[in-house]
Design a protein around this motif. Structure first.
Motif, mmCIF file in Angstrom:
data_model
loop_
_atom_site.group_PDB
_atom_site.id
_atom_site.type_symbol
_atom_site.label_atom_id
_atom_site.label_comp_id
_atom_site.label_asym_id
_atom_site.label_seq_id
_atom_site.Cartn_x
_atom_site.Cartn_y
_atom_site.Cartn_z
ATOM 1 N N LEU A 119 -3.714 8.877 -7.802
ATOM 2 C CA LEU A 119 -3.908 8.020 -8.976
ATOM 3 C C LEU A 119 -4.174 8.861 -10.215
ATOM 4 C CD1 LEU A 119 -4.473 5.303 -10.412
ATOM 5 C CD2 LEU A 119 -6.816 5.427 -9.499
ATOM 6 N N THR A 135 0.604 6.805 -8.812
ATOM 7 C CA THR A 135 0.163 5.545 -9.393
ATOM 8 C C THR A 135 -0.480 5.860 -10.739
ATOM 9 O OG1 THR A 135 -0.265 4.575 -7.214
ATOM 10 C CG2 THR A 135 -1.345 3.549 -9.106
ATOM 11 N N CYS A 139 -10.263 2.509 -9.601
ATOM 12 C CA CYS A 139 -10.115 3.050 -8.246
ATOM 13 C C CYS A 139 -10.277 1.944 -7.209
ATOM 14 C CB CYS A 139 -11.141 4.156 -7.998
ATOM 15 S SG CYS A 139 -10.816 5.691 -8.885
ATOM 16 N N VAL A 192 -7.932 3.186 -4.223
ATOM 17 C CA VAL A 192 -7.783 4.644 -4.171
ATOM 18 C C VAL A 192 -9.171 5.288 -4.173
ATOM 19 C CG1 VAL A 192 -6.879 6.689 -5.342
ATOM 20 C CG2 VAL A 192 -5.575 4.546 -5.374
ATOM 21 N N ALA A 228 -8.133 10.598 -7.221
ATOM 22 C CA ALA A 228 -7.876 10.181 -8.601
ATOM 23 C C ALA A 228 -8.220 11.311 -9.561
ATOM 24 C CB ALA A 228 -8.690 8.939 -8.947
#
Length: 225
Positions: free
Chosen positions: A5, A112, A160, A165, A170
């Motif tokens: 992410l 993402t 998140c 995620v 991230a």
């Protein structure tokens, strides 16, 4: 970094919106009968959301001391600013070099993408659409989408959680101390970009996990690590 992410800041990271923000600020000041300021001065006031920009413009400096601006004065001025900004076509807002192709590459590579900005959310969709980016981001938060904004970590943790995620997968990518502090407080790795709005402070002084001077180098790093 082995990330899934990528959480991006907006103003100062993906786009340079200062010319339009400066126009709206000066319209507000003129309506209040106050002196207006050059673009270079207002550029140093951007990055903490519309309220702080308005208060800095009212006092004409970056540090606003307690009692210098009443809540009523700030409320009225912010309303004028937001109205002025709403009426501006944002035609002076531009993407930084290589951002458009870079975002497309990252999205195409399977990352993402999310957007967490301190800009009021009502202004974000129009700008995203103007660049054709509305389909790239799985989650978009403005400064008023939640009860708190950066440098509070809550928006990053919310994204998140919403996207399922883990924090270690991230990374927060931004140009200012608000972005780096929010990431650090959320337990998320951070990447600083040196070209945006950080009040003259070198982004590297905030100890981001990584730092870059341009977007193309950032994208290459993410695609090859």
């Amino acid at each position: 970094m082995n990330k899934q992410l990528l959480i991006f800041d907006f103003d100062g990271t993906l786009i340079d919106s200062v010319p339009d923000l400066a126009d709206a600020t000066n319209i507000m000041l003129a309506q209040l009968g106050k002196d207006i300021y050059p673009l270079a001065t207002i550029r140093n006031w951007v990055g903490n959301g519309s309220r702080m920009l308005v208060e800095r413009a009212l006092v004409g400096k970056i540090e606003v001391l307690a009692g210098e601006v009443t809540q009523a004065e700030a409320d009225h001025a912010e309303q004028l600013f937001l109205e002025a900004y709403s009426n501006i076509e944002t035609s002076k807002t531009v993407a930084y070099p290589d951002v458009d192709t870079g975002l497309q590459k990252l999205h195409g590579a399977g990352f993402t993408l999310a957007l967490v900005t301190n800009k009021p959310i009502r202004f974000v969709p129009k700008i995203l659409q103007s660049f054709g980016w509305q389909g790239l981001f799985s989650e978009v938060l403005g400064g008023d989408s939640l009860s708190t904004k950066k440098p509070d970590p809550t928006p990053l943790l919310y994204v998140c959680d919403k996207l399922g995620v883990m924090q270690d997968k991230a990374v927060m990518i931004g140009d200012s101390r608000n972005d780096i502090l929010a990431g650090q407080r959320a337990g998320i790795d951070t990447i600083g970009l040196s070209y945006g709005y950080n009040y003259g402070q070198d982004i590297r002084e905030l100890n981001p996990t990584e730092a870059f001077d341009d977007f193309v180098t950032l994208v290459s790093f993410l695609l090859h690590t």
